[in-house]
Design a protein around this motif. Structure first.
Motif, PDB file in Angstrom:
ATOM      1  N   GLU A  88       0.838  -1.244   0.069  1.00  0.00           N
ATOM      2  CA  GLU A  88      -0.002  -0.002   0.053  1.00  0.00           C
ATOM      3  C   GLU A  88       0.907   1.364  -0.037  1.00  0.00           C
ATOM      4  OE1 GLU A  88      -2.426  -1.367   3.467  1.00  0.00           O
ATOM      5  OE2 GLU A  88      -4.143  -0.937   2.240  1.00  0.00           O
ATOM      6  N   ILE A  89       2.052   1.139   0.590  1.00  0.00           N
ATOM      7  CA  ILE A  89       2.962   2.316   0.704  1.00  0.00           C
ATOM      8  C   ILE A  89       3.482   2.276  -0.581  1.00  0.00           C
ATOM      9  CG2 ILE A  89       5.236   3.228   1.705  1.00  0.00           C
ATOM     10  CD1 ILE A  89       4.219   1.936   4.308  1.00  0.00           C
ATOM     11  N   CYS A  90       3.837   1.329  -1.281  1.00  0.00           N
ATOM     12  CA  CYS A  90       4.364   1.464  -2.681  1.00  0.00           C
ATOM     13  C   CYS A  90       3.563   2.281  -3.563  1.00  0.00           C
ATOM     14  CB  CYS A  90       4.616   0.213  -3.167  1.00  0.00           C
ATOM     15  SG  CYS A  90       5.802  -0.256  -4.652  1.00  0.00           S
ATOM     16  N   LEU A  91       2.200   1.790  -3.549  1.00  0.00           N
ATOM     17  CA  LEU A  91       1.147   2.651  -4.429  1.00  0.00           C
ATOM     18  C   LEU A  91       1.268   4.103  -4.142  1.00  0.00           C
ATOM     19  CD1 LEU A  91      -1.950   0.162  -4.090  1.00  0.00           C
ATOM     20  CD2 LEU A  91      -0.407   0.665  -6.049  1.00  0.00           C
ATOM     21  N   GLY A  92       1.350   4.439  -3.015  1.00  0.00           N
ATOM     22  CA  GLY A  92       1.382   5.879  -2.389  1.00  0.00           C
ATOM     23  C   GLY A  92       2.646   6.659  -3.099  1.00  0.00           C
ATOM     24  N   VAL A  93       3.656   6.119  -2.970  1.00  0.00           N
ATOM     25  CA  VAL A  93       4.880   6.707  -3.082  1.00  0.00           C
ATOM     26  C   VAL A  93       5.382   6.671  -4.627  1.00  0.00           C
ATOM     27  CG1 VAL A  93       5.650   6.395  -0.782  1.00  0.00           C
ATOM     28  CG2 VAL A  93       6.614   4.819  -2.625  1.00  0.00           C
ATOM     29  N   ILE A  94       4.977   5.732  -5.403  1.00  0.00           N
ATOM     30  CA  ILE A  94       5.217   5.958  -6.894  1.00  0.00           C
ATOM     31  C   ILE A  94       4.987   7.219  -7.622  1.00  0.00           C
ATOM     32  CG2 ILE A  94       4.532   4.885  -9.192  1.00  0.00           C
ATOM     33  CD1 ILE A  94       4.309   2.217  -7.649  1.00  0.00           C
ATOM     34  N   PRO A  95       3.950   7.971  -7.389  1.00  0.00           N
ATOM     35  CA  PRO A  95       3.795   9.260  -8.043  1.00  0.00           C
ATOM     36  C   PRO A  95       4.647  10.078  -7.884  1.00  0.00           C
ATOM     37  CG  PRO A  95       1.685   8.288  -7.105  1.00  0.00           C
ATOM     38  CD  PRO A  95       2.606   7.481  -6.519  1.00  0.00           C
ATOM     39  N   HIS A  96       5.604   9.924  -6.924  1.00  0.00           N
ATOM     40  CA  HIS A  96       6.369  11.010  -6.380  1.00  0.00           C
ATOM     41  C   HIS A  96       7.856  10.780  -6.450  1.00  0.00           C
ATOM     42  CE1 HIS A  96       2.704  12.752  -4.664  1.00  0.00           C
ATOM     43  NE2 HIS A  96       2.453  11.866  -3.892  1.00  0.00           N
ATOM     44  N   THR A  97       8.252   9.767  -6.828  1.00  0.00           N
ATOM     45  CA  THR A  97       9.607   9.569  -6.983  1.00  0.00           C
ATOM     46  C   THR A  97       9.949   9.176  -8.404  1.00  0.00           C
ATOM     47  OG1 THR A  97      11.584   8.177  -5.751  1.00  0.00           O
ATOM     48  CG2 THR A  97       9.575   7.227  -6.425  1.00  0.00           C
ATOM     49  N   LYS A  98      11.318   8.540  -8.899  1.00  0.00           N
ATOM     50  CA  LYS A  98      11.783   8.318 -10.199  1.00  0.00           C
ATOM     51  C   LYS A  98      11.947   6.737  -9.996  1.00  0.00           C
ATOM     52  CE  LYS A  98      13.707  12.595 -11.558  1.00  0.00           C
ATOM     53  NZ  LYS A  98      14.590  13.320 -10.563  1.00  0.00           N
ATOM     54  N   ARG A  99      12.582   6.441  -8.844  1.00  0.00           N
ATOM     55  CA  ARG A  99      13.004   5.169  -8.536  1.00  0.00           C
ATOM     56  C   ARG A  99      12.443   4.328  -7.293  1.00  0.00           C
ATOM     57  NH1 ARG A  99      19.200   3.612  -9.201  1.00  0.00           N
ATOM     58  NH2 ARG A  99      18.765   4.233 -11.285  1.00  0.00           N
ATOM     59  N   ILE A 100      11.964   2.980  -7.486  1.00  0.00           N
ATOM     60  CA  ILE A 100      11.638   2.401  -6.023  1.00  0.00           C
ATOM     61  C   ILE A 100      12.815   1.397  -5.827  1.00  0.00           C
ATOM     62  CG2 ILE A 100       9.997   1.063  -4.785  1.00  0.00           C
ATOM     63  CD1 ILE A 100       8.886   3.593  -5.338  1.00  0.00           C
ATOM     64  N   ALA A 101      13.748   1.575  -4.941  1.00  0.00           N
ATOM     65  CA  ALA A 101      14.607   0.613  -4.585  1.00  0.00           C
ATOM     66  C   ALA A 101      13.643  -0.638  -3.751  1.00  0.00           C
ATOM     67  CB  ALA A 101      15.890   1.051  -3.921  1.00  0.00           C
ATOM     68  N   LEU A 102      13.293  -1.572  -4.451  1.00  0.00           N
ATOM     69  CA  LEU A 102      12.377  -2.376  -3.546  1.00  0.00           C
ATOM     70  C   LEU A 102      12.890  -3.676  -2.820  1.00  0.00           C
ATOM     71  CD1 LEU A 102       9.182  -2.621  -3.641  1.00  0.00           C
ATOM     72  CD2 LEU A 102       9.366  -4.217  -5.509  1.00  0.00           C
ATOM     73  N   ALA A 103      12.551  -3.577  -1.513  1.00  0.00           N
ATOM     74  CA  ALA A 103      12.969  -4.598  -0.673  1.00  0.00           C
ATOM     75  C   ALA A 103      11.807  -5.448  -0.103  1.00  0.00           C
ATOM     76  CB  ALA A 103      13.763  -4.235   0.427  1.00  0.00           C
ATOM     77  N   ASN A 104      10.504  -4.782  -0.245  1.00  0.00           N
ATOM     78  CA  ASN A 104       9.337  -5.284   0.358  1.00  0.00           C
ATOM     79  C   ASN A 104       8.876  -6.250  -0.783  1.00  0.00           C
ATOM     80  OD1 ASN A 104       5.971  -4.757  -0.575  1.00  0.00           O
ATOM     81  ND2 ASN A 104       6.647  -4.846   1.808  1.00  0.00           N
ATOM     82  N   LYS A 105       8.362  -7.472  -0.381  1.00  0.00           N
ATOM     83  CA  LYS A 105       7.947  -8.454  -1.402  1.00  0.00           C
ATOM     84  C   LYS A 105       6.652  -8.366  -1.686  1.00  0.00           C
ATOM     85  CE  LYS A 105      11.202 -12.232  -0.729  1.00  0.00           C
ATOM     86  NZ  LYS A 105      12.349 -11.793   0.242  1.00  0.00           N
ATOM     87  N   GLU A 106       5.887  -7.847  -0.774  1.00  0.00           N
ATOM     88  CA  GLU A 106       4.376  -8.121  -1.107  1.00  0.00           C
ATOM     89  C   GLU A 106       3.856  -7.072  -2.140  1.00  0.00           C
ATOM     90  OE1 GLU A 106       5.732  -8.186   1.776  1.00  0.00           O
ATOM     91  OE2 GLU A 106       4.965  -9.837   2.999  1.00  0.00           O
ATOM     92  N   SER A 107       4.777  -5.892  -2.334  1.00  0.00           N
ATOM     93  CA  SER A 107       4.345  -4.942  -3.381  1.00  0.00           C
ATOM     94  C   SER A 107       3.992  -5.900  -4.845  1.00  0.00           C
ATOM     95  CB  SER A 107       5.304  -4.025  -3.705  1.00  0.00           C
ATOM     96  OG  SER A 107       5.605  -3.198  -2.531  1.00  0.00           O
ATOM     97  N   LEU A 108       5.059  -6.773  -5.202  1.00  0.00           N
ATOM     98  CA  LEU A 108       4.787  -7.462  -6.294  1.00  0.00           C
ATOM     99  C   LEU A 108       4.336  -8.888  -6.161  1.00  0.00           C
ATOM    100  CD1 LEU A 108       8.473  -6.474  -8.274  1.00  0.00           C
ATOM    101  CD2 LEU A 108       6.191  -5.685  -8.451  1.00  0.00           C
ATOM    102  N   VAL A 109       4.601  -9.541  -5.100  1.00  0.00           N
ATOM    103  CA  VAL A 109       4.012 -10.970  -5.042  1.00  0.00           C
ATOM    104  C   VAL A 109       2.371 -10.768  -4.987  1.00  0.00           C
ATOM    105  CG1 VAL A 109       3.518 -12.736  -3.377  1.00  0.00           C
ATOM    106  CG2 VAL A 109       5.941 -11.950  -3.924  1.00  0.00           C
ATOM    107  N   CYS A 110       2.003  -9.828  -4.370  1.00  0.00           N
ATOM    108  CA  CYS A 110       0.577  -9.903  -3.830  1.00  0.00           C
ATOM    109  C   CYS A 110      -0.170  -8.575  -5.145  1.00  0.00           C
ATOM    110  CB  CYS A 110      -0.023  -9.296  -2.766  1.00  0.00           C
ATOM    111  SG  CYS A 110       0.600 -10.299  -1.345  1.00  0.00           S
TER     112      CYS A 110
END
Ligand code: MG
Length: 360
Positions: A88-110
């Protein structure tokens, strides 16, 4: 050199702390903000190192995170919070950055399909931090035949299978290779972690399930392999130190992190994970094609690991909780992240019921 700005979401966790360490050494990057959950003393130590960085607690919710990134518009957001809320945090921050350095698994898994739609819309790149995905990210080419993700097998890899039911949380936390948080260390012993990584790799690299193989590699030096059409196998190796993939997620496509420690010459040894030892891993083949089922699997595991770490159920009961929860839940494919969240919440309730029954 243009300075790149970074915000860490989840700075006081295992990945967050190591990101802070990397940022202290890395030139050309500035930590402009970070969030923490409840470890205020550690947050204050980070603040001392980076006095300009704004800090926000997520204890009362995530609104502060969204306000922080909206205001700072950092070049990179390091997303290092575990669990479904990370999605849920990932969804909310995407519009405000250029890159997500992703360590959270649920973002893509779920939530892979929602995250990917949004990153496309906002032209945001995802660079994985997880060591296996970082490895594949670094060596993959167009049209690969297959990729291999390696697994350590976790702390109980040499226990006789019939004794696994007596394993305690202390036994499981003695991880042979990596030093990580509690949830991921237990998930490493059950290989749920690797199941989630298979799903994540499908999303990150647009691969089918059949294109991803998982092999045990006890030494933890090879993190990924890519098989190419012309007979070439590219292998990524490094010491098992998360600071290497963390640094790459920040500096990609450059390599400016100075580390200069390498694995000693080693033998290449791989084995197939044993089905009777890792039944939770093999459940991935029942769930990979549905985001809803993936969410149930992950949420049930979250509840089961919590119960196991509190000594309420045995180690092999983790499998029973996940299997039973999948059996009991009747899920359909979802069209919104709110619906997915409802499945997550419902799965946790069902899993808690199963835990109750088992712990009686
Ligand atoms: Mg990993």
């Amino acid at each position: 050199m243009v300075e790149r700005t970074v915000v860490i979401v989840g700075a006081t966790g295992s990945i967050g702390r190591q990101t802070v360490e990397v940022l202290k050494k890395l030139k050309g990057y500035r930590l402009v903000g970070f969030t923490y959950h409840s470890n205020i003393s550690l947050a204050n130590i980070i603040k001392k190192d980076f006095p300009e960085a704004e800090m926000v607690s997520t204890k009362e919710g995530y609104e502060g995170v969204f306000q922080l990134v909206e205001k700072l518009k950092p070049d990179t957001v390091v997303l290092a919070v575990p669990g479904f809320s990370g999605f849920e945090i990932c969804l909310g921050v995407i519009p405000h950055t250029k890159r997500i350095a992703l360590a959270n698994k649920e973002s893509l898994v779920c939530g892979g399909k929602f995250i990917k739609t949004l990153t496309k819309e906002h032209d945001v790149e995802i660079v994985p931090i997880d060591s296996e995905h970082s490895a594949i990210f670094q060596i993959i080419e167009d049209d690969p035949v297959k990729v291999v993700l390696t697994a350590s097998g976790g702390a109980l890899r040499d226990w006789p299978v019939e004794k696994l039911k007596h394993a305690t949380i202390d036994d499981v936390l003695k991880h042979p290779v990596w030093s990580m948080g509690v949830k991921v260390t237990v998930d490493s012993a059950t290989m749920v972690n690797k199941a989630l990584e298979v799903l994540e790799a499908m999303e990150l690299f647009s691969l089918s399930r059949e294109q991803i193989e998982v092999l045990l590699h006890r030494e933890g030096k090879v993190h990924g392999m890519v098989y190419l059409k012309d007979g070439t196998v590219k292998i990524h190796a490094s010491l098992p130190d998360m600071r290497i993939p963390i640094a790459y997620s920040l500096t990609y496509p450059e390599r400016t992190f100075e580390y200069r420690n390498y694995p000693e010459i080693f033998e290449l040894k791989f084995e197939k994970p044993d089905r009777s030892r890792y039944p939770l891993f093999y459940l991935v083949d029942d769930i990979y094609s549905s985001y809803s089922l993936r969410t149930v699997y992950n949420s049930a595991d979250e509840v089961a690991v919590q119960a196991f770490s509190e000594g309420r159920i045995g180690f092999t009961d983790i499998f029973k909780v996940v299997e039973k929860t999948l059996e009991k839940m009747n899920v359909e494919e979802v069209n919104s992240h709110e619906e997915l969240k409802m499945i997550h919440e419902r799965a946790k309730i069902v899993a808690k019921d199963v835990v109750e029954c088992l712990s009686k």
